[in-house]
Design a protein around this motif. Structure first.
Motif, PDB file in Angstrom:
ATOM      1  N   ILE A  57      40.415  37.121  70.887  1.00  0.00           N
ATOM      2  CA  ILE A  57      41.807  36.176  71.699  1.00  0.00           C
ATOM      3  C   ILE A  57      42.016  37.054  73.120  1.00  0.00           C
ATOM      4  O   ILE A  57      42.592  38.059  72.867  1.00  0.00           O
ATOM      5  CB  ILE A  57      42.895  35.810  70.886  1.00  0.00           C
ATOM      6  CG1 ILE A  57      42.383  35.212  69.653  1.00  0.00           C
ATOM      7  CG2 ILE A  57      43.799  35.015  71.853  1.00  0.00           C
ATOM      8  CD1 ILE A  57      43.859  34.516  69.072  1.00  0.00           C
ATOM      9  N   ASP A  58      41.171  36.192  73.828  1.00  0.00           N
ATOM     10  CA  ASP A  58      42.378  37.217  75.104  1.00  0.00           C
ATOM     11  C   ASP A  58      43.629  36.851  75.692  1.00  0.00           C
ATOM     12  O   ASP A  58      44.370  36.013  75.808  1.00  0.00           O
ATOM     13  CB  ASP A  58      41.332  36.242  76.321  1.00  0.00           C
ATOM     14  CG  ASP A  58      41.091  37.677  77.840  1.00  0.00           C
ATOM     15  OD1 ASP A  58      41.844  37.896  77.696  1.00  0.00           O
ATOM     16  OD2 ASP A  58      39.945  37.888  77.843  1.00  0.00           O
ATOM     17  N   ALA A  59      43.781  37.904  75.915  1.00  0.00           N
ATOM     18  CA  ALA A  59      45.354  38.275  76.355  1.00  0.00           C
ATOM     19  C   ALA A  59      46.105  36.960  77.190  1.00  0.00           C
ATOM     20  O   ALA A  59      46.848  37.075  77.696  1.00  0.00           O
ATOM     21  CB  ALA A  59      46.125  39.535  77.156  1.00  0.00           C
ATOM     22  N   LYS A  60      45.131  36.046  78.166  1.00  0.00           N
ATOM     23  CA  LYS A  60      45.334  35.690  79.003  1.00  0.00           C
ATOM     24  C   LYS A  60      45.774  33.489  78.523  1.00  0.00           C
ATOM     25  O   LYS A  60      45.912  33.101  78.902  1.00  0.00           O
ATOM     26  CB  LYS A  60      44.474  35.492  80.538  1.00  0.00           C
ATOM     27  CG  LYS A  60      43.295  35.134  80.599  1.00  0.00           C
ATOM     28  CD  LYS A  60      42.525  35.628  81.609  1.00  0.00           C
ATOM     29  CE  LYS A  60      41.010  35.186  81.359  1.00  0.00           C
ATOM     30  NZ  LYS A  60      40.166  36.507  82.003  1.00  0.00           N
ATOM     31  N   THR A  61      45.030  34.242  77.019  1.00  0.00           N
ATOM     32  CA  THR A  61      44.633  32.843  76.455  1.00  0.00           C
ATOM     33  C   THR A  61      46.318  32.568  75.662  1.00  0.00           C
ATOM     34  O   THR A  61      46.563  33.129  74.952  1.00  0.00           O
ATOM     35  CB  THR A  61      43.365  33.140  75.154  1.00  0.00           C
ATOM     36  OG1 THR A  61      42.773  33.709  75.778  1.00  0.00           O
ATOM     37  CG2 THR A  61      43.781  32.132  74.385  1.00  0.00           C
ATOM     38  N   ASP A 128      47.015  38.735  58.886  1.00  0.00           N
ATOM     39  CA  ASP A 128      47.231  40.447  58.153  1.00  0.00           C
ATOM     40  C   ASP A 128      47.479  41.072  59.499  1.00  0.00           C
ATOM     41  O   ASP A 128      47.853  42.563  58.689  1.00  0.00           O
ATOM     42  CB  ASP A 128      45.736  40.628  57.536  1.00  0.00           C
ATOM     43  CG  ASP A 128      45.188  39.549  56.304  1.00  0.00           C
ATOM     44  OD1 ASP A 128      46.913  38.671  55.943  1.00  0.00           O
ATOM     45  OD2 ASP A 128      45.070  39.483  55.982  1.00  0.00           O
ATOM     46  N   GLU A 129      46.066  41.153  60.286  1.00  0.00           N
ATOM     47  CA  GLU A 129      46.442  42.616  61.270  1.00  0.00           C
ATOM     48  C   GLU A 129      45.704  42.174  62.724  1.00  0.00           C
ATOM     49  O   GLU A 129      44.896  41.157  62.627  1.00  0.00           O
ATOM     50  CB  GLU A 129      45.165  43.074  60.392  1.00  0.00           C
ATOM     51  CG  GLU A 129      44.981  44.497  61.091  1.00  0.00           C
ATOM     52  CD  GLU A 129      43.712  45.519  60.297  1.00  0.00           C
ATOM     53  OE1 GLU A 129      43.807  46.742  61.227  1.00  0.00           O
ATOM     54  OE2 GLU A 129      43.681  45.363  59.677  1.00  0.00           O
ATOM     55  N   ILE A 130      46.546  42.785  63.573  1.00  0.00           N
ATOM     56  CA  ILE A 130      45.561  42.461  64.918  1.00  0.00           C
ATOM     57  C   ILE A 130      45.166  43.964  65.273  1.00  0.00           C
ATOM     58  O   ILE A 130      46.265  44.823  65.411  1.00  0.00           O
ATOM     59  CB  ILE A 130      46.769  42.311  65.671  1.00  0.00           C
ATOM     60  CG1 ILE A 130      47.376  40.513  65.261  1.00  0.00           C
ATOM     61  CG2 ILE A 130      46.170  41.980  66.916  1.00  0.00           C
ATOM     62  CD1 ILE A 130      48.886  39.934  65.858  1.00  0.00           C
ATOM     63  N   VAL A 131      44.374  44.168  65.905  1.00  0.00           N
ATOM     64  CA  VAL A 131      43.541  45.666  66.400  1.00  0.00           C
ATOM     65  C   VAL A 131      43.361  44.670  68.273  1.00  0.00           C
ATOM     66  O   VAL A 131      42.848  44.192  68.370  1.00  0.00           O
ATOM     67  CB  VAL A 131      42.374  45.976  66.023  1.00  0.00           C
ATOM     68  CG1 VAL A 131      41.262  46.774  66.655  1.00  0.00           C
ATOM     69  CG2 VAL A 131      42.829  45.643  64.321  1.00  0.00           C
ATOM     70  N   THR A 132      44.318  45.418  68.899  1.00  0.00           N
ATOM     71  CA  THR A 132      43.544  44.972  70.138  1.00  0.00           C
ATOM     72  C   THR A 132      42.536  46.648  70.998  1.00  0.00           C
ATOM     73  O   THR A 132      42.736  47.362  70.731  1.00  0.00           O
ATOM     74  CB  THR A 132      44.898  45.837  70.987  1.00  0.00           C
ATOM     75  OG1 THR A 132      46.307  45.146  70.703  1.00  0.00           O
ATOM     76  CG2 THR A 132      45.730  45.437  72.709  1.00  0.00           C
ATOM     77  N   ARG A 133      42.138  45.665  72.216  1.00  0.00           N
ATOM     78  CA  ARG A 133      40.438  46.971  72.197  1.00  0.00           C
ATOM     79  C   ARG A 133      40.962  46.072  73.337  1.00  0.00           C
ATOM     80  O   ARG A 133      40.561  45.179  73.904  1.00  0.00           O
ATOM     81  CB  ARG A 133      39.376  45.678  71.386  1.00  0.00           C
ATOM     82  CG  ARG A 133      38.308  46.886  72.170  1.00  0.00           C
ATOM     83  CD  ARG A 133      38.742  48.825  72.039  1.00  0.00           C
ATOM     84  NE  ARG A 133      36.836  49.014  72.256  1.00  0.00           N
ATOM     85  CZ  ARG A 133      36.207  49.237  72.078  1.00  0.00           C
ATOM     86  NH1 ARG A 133      36.619  50.420  70.786  1.00  0.00           N
ATOM     87  NH2 ARG A 133      35.486  49.991  72.658  1.00  0.00           N
ATOM     88  N   GLY A 134      41.519  46.454  74.741  1.00  0.00           N
ATOM     89  CA  GLY A 134      41.528  46.224  76.130  1.00  0.00           C
ATOM     90  C   GLY A 134      42.149  45.197  76.331  1.00  0.00           C
ATOM     91  O   GLY A 134      44.071  45.321  75.935  1.00  0.00           O
ATOM     92  N   SER A 135      41.509  44.108  76.794  1.00  0.00           N
ATOM     93  CA  SER A 135      42.107  42.038  77.543  1.00  0.00           C
ATOM     94  C   SER A 135      42.503  42.343  75.574  1.00  0.00           C
ATOM     95  O   SER A 135      43.175  40.737  75.743  1.00  0.00           O
ATOM     96  CB  SER A 135      42.079  41.973  78.160  1.00  0.00           C
ATOM     97  OG  SER A 135      41.240  41.616  78.348  1.00  0.00           O
ATOM     98  N   ILE A 136      42.046  42.297  74.649  1.00  0.00           N
ATOM     99  CA  ILE A 136      41.458  41.149  73.630  1.00  0.00           C
ATOM    100  C   ILE A 136      41.865  41.522  72.687  1.00  0.00           C
ATOM    101  O   ILE A 136      42.291  42.801  71.684  1.00  0.00           O
ATOM    102  CB  ILE A 136      40.239  41.581  73.438  1.00  0.00           C
ATOM    103  CG1 ILE A 136      39.039  40.946  74.333  1.00  0.00           C
ATOM    104  CG2 ILE A 136      39.585  40.597  71.664  1.00  0.00           C
ATOM    105  CD1 ILE A 136      39.192  39.527  75.262  1.00  0.00           C
ATOM    106  N   SER A 137      42.452  40.787  71.661  1.00  0.00           N
ATOM    107  CA  SER A 137      43.155  41.185  70.248  1.00  0.00           C
ATOM    108  C   SER A 137      42.380  40.499  69.319  1.00  0.00           C
ATOM    109  O   SER A 137      41.535  39.603  69.642  1.00  0.00           O
ATOM    110  CB  SER A 137      44.619  40.125  69.779  1.00  0.00           C
ATOM    111  OG  SER A 137      45.854  41.078  71.098  1.00  0.00           O
ATOM    112  N   ILE A 138      42.212  41.112  68.102  1.00  0.00           N
ATOM    113  CA  ILE A 138      41.280  41.191  67.656  1.00  0.00           C
ATOM    114  C   ILE A 138      41.735  40.392  65.921  1.00  0.00           C
ATOM    115  O   ILE A 138      42.889  41.437  65.749  1.00  0.00           O
ATOM    116  CB  ILE A 138      39.802  41.967  66.858  1.00  0.00           C
ATOM    117  CG1 ILE A 138      39.319  42.473  68.696  1.00  0.00           C
ATOM    118  CG2 ILE A 138      39.844  41.835  65.652  1.00  0.00           C
ATOM    119  CD1 ILE A 138      38.009  43.867  67.767  1.00  0.00           C
TER     120      ILE A 138
END
Length: 169
Positions: A57-61, A128-138
């Protein structure tokens, strides 16, 4: 010591990724301001035991806030006849926010996240978990409910275009 190659440019990345046909999905959550969702192409299973899915999910979403606040999401696999849903969540219909959720077309399963009644399949997940990579939340979630329709053709995204069904008709 070996030099690390330079990363490719975004245009090359998207062109190459476009060579992979992917089923279109809408990721949804029940937010504090009502239902929220976005048209997604990045959802995948992580493991079957326990059943786990991930979405990017992009941070701007705007739907990201609902996913984070309520700690749930649903992955709705779109059928060929739901091109209007893809248009609504892809910004092509002029609708926004909760207006994209036609009440007669949506229900819920276990978490309260909106579920498209006509979806080919749905995974209803708790975060369960959120991984941030750049502007994306996995966002990684455990599947707590699932439903599969058992018939129908998928809505597919391939080479920058939406096609209906496996034949591309």
């Amino acid at each position: 010591m070996t030099d690390t190659p330079a990363p490719i440019d975004p245009g090359t990345f998207w062109r190459t990724l476009g060579a992979r046909a992917t089923g279109m999905i809408v990721v949804t959550a029940a937010g504090d301001a009502g239902p929220a969702g976005f048209l997604g192409l990045s959802a995948a299973h992580v493991t079957a035991d326990p059943a786990t899915m991930l979405v990017s999910i992009d941070a701007k979403t705007s739907a990201l806030a609902a996913v984070l606040a309520r700690r749930h999401f649903a992955v709705n696999i779109l059928p060929a006849e739901a091109a209007h849903v893809a248009d609504a969540f892809g910004g092509k219909s002029g609708l926004a926010g909760a207006d994209r959720f036609v009440p007669a077309e949506w229900t819920t399963l276990a978490t309260g996240a909106p579920v498209l009644s006509a979806a080919l399949g749905v995974f209803d997940c708790v975060v369960d978990e959120i991984v941030t990579r750049g502007s994306i939340s996995i966002v990684i979630g455990t599947v707590v409910a699932a439903r599969s329709r058992g018939d129908g053709e998928p809505l597919v995204f391939f080479r920058g275009k939406v096609t209906t069904g496996l034949t591309g008709a």
